[in-house]
Write an enzyme that holds these catalytic residues in place. Structure first.
Site, short mmCIF file in Angstrom:
data_model
loop_
_atom_site.label_atom_id
_atom_site.label_comp_id
_atom_site.label_asym_id
_atom_site.label_seq_id
_atom_site.Cartn_x
_atom_site.Cartn_y
_atom_site.Cartn_z
N VAL A 566 0.81 -1.21 0.00
CA VAL A 566 0.00 0.00 0.00
C VAL A 566 0.84 1.26 0.00
O VAL A 566 0.32 2.35 0.10
CB VAL A 566 -0.94 0.03 1.22
CG1 VAL A 566 -1.93 -1.09 1.13
CG2 VAL A 566 -0.16 -0.03 2.51
N ALA A 724 1.30 -2.21 10.46
CA ALA A 724 1.69 -1.74 9.11
C ALA A 724 0.55 -1.90 8.12
O ALA A 724 -0.44 -2.59 8.37
CB ALA A 724 2.91 -2.52 8.63
N CYS A 725 0.68 -1.22 6.98
CA CYS A 725 -0.25 -1.38 5.87
C CYS A 725 -0.01 -2.74 5.21
O CYS A 725 1.14 -3.17 5.10
CB CYS A 725 -0.04 -0.29 4.83
SG CYS A 725 -0.31 1.39 5.42
N PRO A 726 -1.06 -3.44 4.73
CA PRO A 726 -2.47 -3.05 4.75
C PRO A 726 -3.22 -3.54 5.97
O PRO A 726 -4.43 -3.46 6.03
CB PRO A 726 -3.00 -3.71 3.49
CG PRO A 726 -2.27 -5.02 3.45
CD PRO A 726 -0.88 -4.69 3.95
#
Length: 786
Positions: A566, A724-726
């Site tokens: 992301v 963290a992403c996502p």
């Protein structure tokens, strides 16, 4: 030879200005503003509150004076980049919102507009860049496209379509080109001395791509308004207004069938012939006015000039005139590059000597000059060389097409423009004779959408996420499109890491030079032995170095940070999530197929282990879980899917065996392994948009609500710092899924990627951001559920 601005344009611009002011003052929300902004051709770019104006230039037609004015308008309003698109438009990029309305006003004064450049509207109409000057054409379709544009952009219902509607004209029935892959395509045809069109309907290169259906063998030119009016009304009534992912015109064919769709379209056409006005061609303009010109430079007898003429100059059907391609690398014109800007301005003032009809933007993101007197070619070459140093380079290296990719697009996965530059560098370093590939098209999209027209390429690529123990940038590979009178999309043949693509291409071109017959085209080669060689290369490139051995594979081209699912922007969270799910889904399918092809017990056991691993990992992302080790994968699967009742308890033992005894002979439990995989896939296929599994016993989620302060109503809360992403977005979706409409959720996010990505993805789901404020090193986000 230009469209006429709609009478409502002044009022539209005024309304835009009012809404922009209301949005800035928080009187309306982003969704309300976007609903009007996007159909006016104004897009928000990758960075929040940075905008792009997409200028309509039908068929790529723009006069030298208009182009000069566009440059000045962009500079005056502090844009640093102009971009030529694959739909023959020009974008003014990187704008502050307060600059957009003045730009609209300035464009209106020179006969240009952004209206209809985005949203569910009639988009810019494509016309062959050689229309009017080719000796192979039936007739010039440019005036037809201009008159049609004038009519369509003035009709209110052109801005209320179920989805965008794209149209294209081809003047040459042996090179149908874009007409075959647009929602409506018109191919010039003459029948019994009467001008008209063969009509394709329903083409498109996005989701579930297809070449259009040939609906009318011949429609008289006088009925052009009738056939387009019929298609608009048919699409408006039968298009899917609920699901934008299945809303393009081709999905009507898929839903009710080819025969019924064509019958209905013809019925609408018969009705439209009684209500729509007859089309009549406007008076012809003299495209080549009388001029007096004396060359300043004699024709140079240099290798560079001769190569330039061979590669970039085409004789027109009008004696004494030529068309010249001016390569614009990736369609980008940097307004911060003073040499480039000065050189382009000098070029435009020079060709203005030969009239208004001297420029077309091309679908390959370049500039096609036309109606250039042959005696002016030496002077033109001198001017082009001043700002394009490698103006004589092989056409293929200056004609690579790429969408804007993750650099500025909110949907991008890969940095496609940077990949294109890397491909160009590698091609120039090779010793190949690229004049053998003069008509070869390399096209790159940064995501599975088709803005880079990868399906319309000899060799095409679309960005995707690949994964071993880490995610890394990759691309789907496509081969061998047909753009002639038997149109056919390029076919996908496999995936490859972004880092390996430049060498993959060089080796593919080398193989053609070595083995292909002189009479065999590159496209034909790619459909036969070239396809087999490409598949061998892809297989060879499947195993990439570990992160410890070569970190470059885990950075995208031109990137300074590790590739992230992301990290490219706000709208990508959900797309990245489902891409990750597809990785393990495909690994399971591949391993199952391989089981059927081998009797080697050791290999079969290894394949069964891989199926257990992928089955255990596949759905973890849907719960916002990010395993750090192989052991984590199995433990998290047991804790969150078996113990929570998603997967039957009886599979616990086989998962523990995989965790603790990788060398166990899984042939002894093969049936159980396949059952587990089938159950996981069944669960995956029941996943809805809110990440909930249908008809599955799930333990009641623990409440995470609390009262934020004495005056606030109860509000759900989730601390996502350090996530963290996502995964932060996934956990946000899970929280929202269990809430009622109108309830509020407060989340805490880290600075950087989390705050850059999650809010935009939440908005894309339809929820409202009530508050977004920095607080002691992190961000507080308050969301109201849609």
């Amino acid at each position: 030879m230009s469209y006429i601005l709609p009478q409502t344009l002044d009022a539209d611009i005024h309304k835009f200005a009012t809404l922009a002011k209301d949005y800035t003052e928080k009187k309306i929300d982003a969704a309300q503003f976007k609903a009007f902004r996007v159909p006016m051709g104004i897009y928000e770019q990758r960075k929040d509150e940075v905008y792009m104006s997409r200028v309509r230039t039908t068929g790529g037609v723009i006069s030298p004076k208009q182009f000069l004015e566009v440059i000045e308008i962009a500079k005056r309003h502090r844009s640093n980049l102009l971009h030529i698109t694959t739909r023959q438009e020009i974008q003014i990029q990187n704008l502050a919102l307060e600059k957009v309305e003045p730009i609209m006003q300035d464009l209106r004064k020179i006969g240009l507009a952004t209206k209809g450049g985005g949203g569910n509207t009639i988009r810019n109409i494509i016309v062959s860049e050689f229309s009017g000057i080719s000796d192979r054409e039936k007739f010039d379709t440019t005036p037809y496209s201009m008159a049609l544009t004038t009519k369509l952009i003035a009709e209110p219902d052109s801005y209320l379509m179920p989805r965008k509607m794209k149209m294209a004209f081809s003047s040459d029935d042996t090179q149908i080109g874009s007409a075959a892959i647009n929602d409506a395509g018109f191919v010039a045809k003459i029948k019994n001395g009467e001008k008209g069109f063969l009509v394709y309907v329903g083409g498109g290169a996005g989701a579930k791509p297809t070449v259009g259906w040939k609906v009318f063998d011949f429609v008289p030119a006088s009925e052009l308004y009738a056939v387009t009016g019929a298609l608009k009304r048919f699409f408006s009534e039968y298009g899917n207004r609920k699901n934008r992912n299945q809303a393009r015109l081709r999905f009507v064919f898929y839903k009710i069938g080819e025969e019924e769709t064509i019958r209905l379209i013809k019925q609408y056409y018969d009705e439209a012939k009684t209500t729509e006005p007859k089309f009549s061609l406007p008076p012809a303009e003299n495209e080549r006015p009388i001029f007096s010109y004396e060359a300043k430079h004699p024709q140079p007898e240099t290798k560079e000039y001769n190569l330039w003429k061979q590669r970039y100059v085409e004789k027109q059907k009008q004696a004494g005139y030529s068309a010249v391609l001016v390569p614009i690398l990736l369609g980008n014109i940097s307004l911060e590059d003073e040499q480039t800007v000065a050189g382009l301005q000098k070029l435009l003032r020079f060709i203005d000597l030969f009239g208004e009809h001297t420029i077309r933007f091309t679908t390959s993101q370049n500039i096609r000059l036309r109606n250039i007197p042959d005696i002016a070619l030496p002077d033109l070459f001198q001017i082009i060389q001043e700002f394009i140093p490698d103006a004589s380079a092989p056409l293929i290296v200056n004609n690579i097409i790429s969408c804007t990719g993750a650099d500025t697009c909110r949907l991008g996965i890969g940095l496609s423009k940077e990949l294109a530059k890397a491909v160009r560098r590698e091609l120039l370093r090779s010793n190949l004779d690229f004049d053998k590939f003069q008509t070869t098209h390399i096209r790159i999209s940064g995501c599975p959408n088709s803005c880079g027209l990868q399906l319309w390429a000899d060799v095409g690529f679309s960005g995707k996420i690949l994964r071993n123990d880490r995610v890394y940038p990759g691309y789907q590979v496509y081969l061998a499109a047909h753009r002639d009178d038997s149109p056919k999309f390029a076919e996908p043949i496999g995936s490859i890491s972004s880092r390996d693509i430049p060498q993959f291409l060089v080796r593919l071109f080398e193989s053609y030079v070595k083995v292909a017959k002189s009479s065999s085209s590159f496209t034909s080669y790619l459909e036969t032995e070239g396809r087999e060689f490409a598949l061998q290369l892809i297989e060879e490139y499947q195993t990439i170095p570990s992160f410890a051995d070569d970190k470059n594979y885990y950075f995208d081209w031109g990137a300074e940070t590790l590739f992230s699912v992301v990290g490219r922007g706000a709208a990508e969270c959900a797309a990245g999530l489902f891409d990750m799910l597809e990785i393990d889904y495909n690994l399971i399918k591949t391993a199952k197929t391989a089981l059927e092809d081998t009797t080697d017990t050791e290999k079969r056991s290894q394949l069964l282990y891989e199926i257990i691993f992928s089955s255990s990992r596949m759905l973890l992302v849907t719960r916002g879980l990010d395993p750090k080790t192989t052991e984590d994968v199995y433990n998290l699967f047991i804790n969150n899917f078996i113990e929570e009742g998603f997967i039957d308890e009886k599979y616990r033992e086989i998962v523990l065996l995989a965790r603790d005894y990788k060398k166990y002979d899984f042939n002894l439990r093969a049936g159980e392994v396949i059952e587990l995989a089938d159950k996981v896939i069944e669960l995956y296929q029941s996943l809805d948009d809110s990440l909930q599994f249908k008809n599955t016993p799930v333990k009641k989620q623990e409440s995470t609500t609390k009262v934020i302060n004495e005056t606030a109503s109860e509000r759900r809360f989730k601390d996502l710092r350090g996530v963290a992403c996502p995964m932060n977005f996934v956990q946000t979706k899970i929280q929202l899924a269990s809430m009622q409409s109108g309830e509020e959720l407060e989340i805490w996010l880290d600075d950087g990627q989390p705050i850059n990505n999650v809010p935009g993805s939440v908005r894309n789901e339809g929820h409202e951001i009530l508050e977004q404020t920095p607080t002691d090193g992190y961000w507080k986000l308050i969301i109201k559920k849609k």
